[in-house]
Design an enzyme around this catalytic site. Structure first.
Site, PDB file in Angstrom:
ATOM      1  N   TRP A  26       3.231  46.436 -10.666  1.00 43.93           N
ATOM      2  CA  TRP A  26       2.242  45.644 -11.398  1.00 43.93           C
ATOM      3  C   TRP A  26       1.960  46.220 -12.784  1.00 43.93           C
ATOM      4  O   TRP A  26       1.116  45.695 -13.501  1.00 43.93           O
ATOM      5  CB  TRP A  26       0.946  45.540 -10.584  1.00 43.93           C
ATOM      6  N   GLU A  39      -4.713  44.089  -7.572  1.00 43.20           N
ATOM      7  CA  GLU A  39      -6.015  44.727  -7.375  1.00 43.20           C
ATOM      8  C   GLU A  39      -6.615  44.390  -6.013  1.00 43.20           C
ATOM      9  O   GLU A  39      -7.234  45.232  -5.373  1.00 43.20           O
ATOM     10  CB  GLU A  39      -6.981  44.322  -8.495  1.00 43.20           C
ATOM     11  N   GLN A  44      -9.028  49.394  -0.810  1.00 42.18           N
ATOM     12  CA  GLN A  44      -9.000  50.187   0.424  1.00 42.18           C
ATOM     13  C   GLN A  44      -7.593  50.412   0.958  1.00 42.18           C
ATOM     14  O   GLN A  44      -7.412  50.646   2.154  1.00 42.18           O
ATOM     15  CB  GLN A  44      -9.853  49.521   1.510  1.00 42.18           C
ATOM     16  N   GLY A  83      -3.968  44.512   6.659  1.00 38.01           N
ATOM     17  CA  GLY A  83      -5.368  44.675   7.022  1.00 38.01           C
ATOM     18  C   GLY A  83      -6.330  43.911   6.131  1.00 38.01           C
ATOM     19  O   GLY A  83      -5.946  43.388   5.091  1.00 38.01           O
ATOM     20  N   TYR A 122     -15.879  45.610  -9.088  1.00 38.44           N
ATOM     21  CA  TYR A 122     -14.697  46.420  -9.400  1.00 38.44           C
ATOM     22  C   TYR A 122     -13.518  45.549  -9.839  1.00 38.44           C
ATOM     23  O   TYR A 122     -12.909  45.776 -10.893  1.00 38.44           O
ATOM     24  CB  TYR A 122     -14.261  47.286  -8.209  1.00 38.44           C
ATOM     25  N   ASP A 140     -14.303  52.382  -8.846  1.00 40.31           N
ATOM     26  CA  ASP A 140     -13.892  52.471  -7.442  1.00 40.31           C
ATOM     27  C   ASP A 140     -14.122  53.903  -6.957  1.00 40.31           C
ATOM     28  O   ASP A 140     -14.744  54.711  -7.643  1.00 40.31           O
ATOM     29  CB  ASP A 140     -12.426  52.064  -7.292  1.00 40.31           C
ATOM     30  N   CYS A 201      -6.952  71.183 -10.997  1.00 37.91           N
ATOM     31  CA  CYS A 201      -7.681  71.288 -12.263  1.00 37.91           C
ATOM     32  C   CYS A 201      -6.840  71.915 -13.378  1.00 37.91           C
ATOM     33  O   CYS A 201      -7.015  71.584 -14.549  1.00 37.91           O
ATOM     34  CB  CYS A 201      -8.970  72.085 -12.059  1.00 37.91           C
TER      35      CYS A 201
END
Length: 344
Positions: A26, A39, A44, A83, A122, A140, A201
């Site tokens: 995408w 999206e 989830q 799902g 979102y 999100d 980090c």
DNA sequence: AAACCGGGGAT
DNA sequence: ATCCCAGGTTT
């Protein structure tokens, strides 16, 4: 973050994203419809899971018009295994709204796009920023994690009102000229660097501006309370095959868990018995044997399933379907597992 | 605010 | 065994 560093934060994030972003299907388009589909699928759901679904979806429904006119069963078959099946129905409803109310053009403002079925705060911000490069927030779980660390925000992200804190933060931080790369950069950072555990980090392009890295404990953020109590349900699942090689199938109700999907008859063992089922459907069983026994875990409950194969005589009631017909029906994963076992 | 809605991968 | 993911809708 001190105001003078906002400009540098933006540039570091955007430059990193444009240099390091993953090559995802995408990301080869700015077509609002295709961004929308991606999206919704990504809600989830992990990127690696979505990729094959997205590609197959775009082969069958390359335009908003083709999605709008698709039969629901054919649509759900493309969603099988992904799902949250209401996402697919809401997506199609939204596509039909775009055709009827906006001449087939996905709205480019939050007020109108938010009216579309299945498009919440979102997804609205994601489409507006990625497809139209509008400086709109798209908060999100990734963004909350990244910004909780960058800004050292300790609000409990399990509480609905906390999302507003992060939306306000993004409104202040977002690069007005590069909204698409900025928002995707935040999410990509959360996926690749600023991970839930063991954040990398030392590889982070914005660690210079990260309060938790410099003064706090990135591993301790975000703060998230909440715990859920799991419910357990036990079912007997009956695979009934008649003398013509047809199987008794049931479609689930149009609302609730696994809405509209198909299944072999399920008996809640706390409510009824296999014997009651045989009487109700007047099924004569010639032979039977056990199939699979397993559990299927949802986010909020667990199914304990005992499945049985039964050679039966069929009568009028119920949907007795051929193997070819069953293959075209959308079924939840537990039923697919049983079906695979039957086919052996 | 809380409940509901799937499934799988990472730890 | 536990967490949680590129969330939205309903109650």
């Amino acid at each position: 973050m001190n105001y003078p560093y906002v400009t540098e934060f933006r540039q570091s994030l955007v430059d990193w994203f444009n240099a390091e972003k993953r090559d995802l299907p995408w990301r080869h388009t700015t077509d609002p419809y295709k961004i929308w589909v991606s999206e919704v699928m990504l809600q989830q759901t992990r990127v690696d899971t979505v990729i094959p679904y997205y590609n197959r979806f775009m082969e069958s429904f390359p335009t908003l018009d083709l999605l709008a006119e698709a039969p629901q069963e054919y649509l759900l078959k493309h969603w099988e295994g992904l799902g949250y099946y209401s996402r697919a129905r809401n997506l199609q409803a939204g596509a039909r709204e775009v055709l009827e109310n906006y001449g087939g053009v996905v709205p480019d403002n939050r007020h109108e796009i938010s009216k579309l079925k299945g498009v919440g705060p979102y997804t609205a911000g994601a489409i507006l920023s990625i497809a139209y490069n509008k400086p709109e927030h798209a908060v999100d779980g990734n963004v909350m994690r990244v910004l909780s660390r960058v800004l050292d925000i300790h609000d409990d992200i399990a509480m609905p009102k906390t999302k507003k804190v992060f939306e306000v933060a993004v409104e202040k931080l977002i690069d007005p000229e590069h909204a698409s790369s900025f928002n995707q950069g935040l999410m990509e950072l959360g996926a690749l660097i600023c991970t839930p555990t063991s954040p990398k980090c030392l590889l982070c392009p914005v660690r210079e501006y990260c309060t938790a890295f410099n003064e706090g404990e990135p591993d301790k953020l975000p703060v998230k309370s909440k715990k859920i109590k799991m419910k357990h349900l036990t079912y007997d699942v009956l695979v009934c095959e008649d003398e013509n090689g047809r199987f008794l199938m049931q479609q689930r109700p149009e609302k609730g868990l696994l809405a509209n999907l198909w299944q072999f008859p399920m008996i809640d063992t706390s409510q009824s018995t296999v014997e009651n089922f045989k009487k109700e459907f007047t099924v004569n069983v010639h032979a039977e044997h056990e199939l699979l026994t397993f559990k299927h875990v949802f986010s909020h409950l667990t199914w304990h399933i005992n499945s049985y194969y039964m050679k039966c005589e069929s009568f009028a009631q119920g949907d007795w379907l051929s193997r070819e017909q069953i293959e075209r029906l959308p079924m939840p994963v537990p039923m697919l597992k049983i079906w695979e076992e039957v086919k052996k």
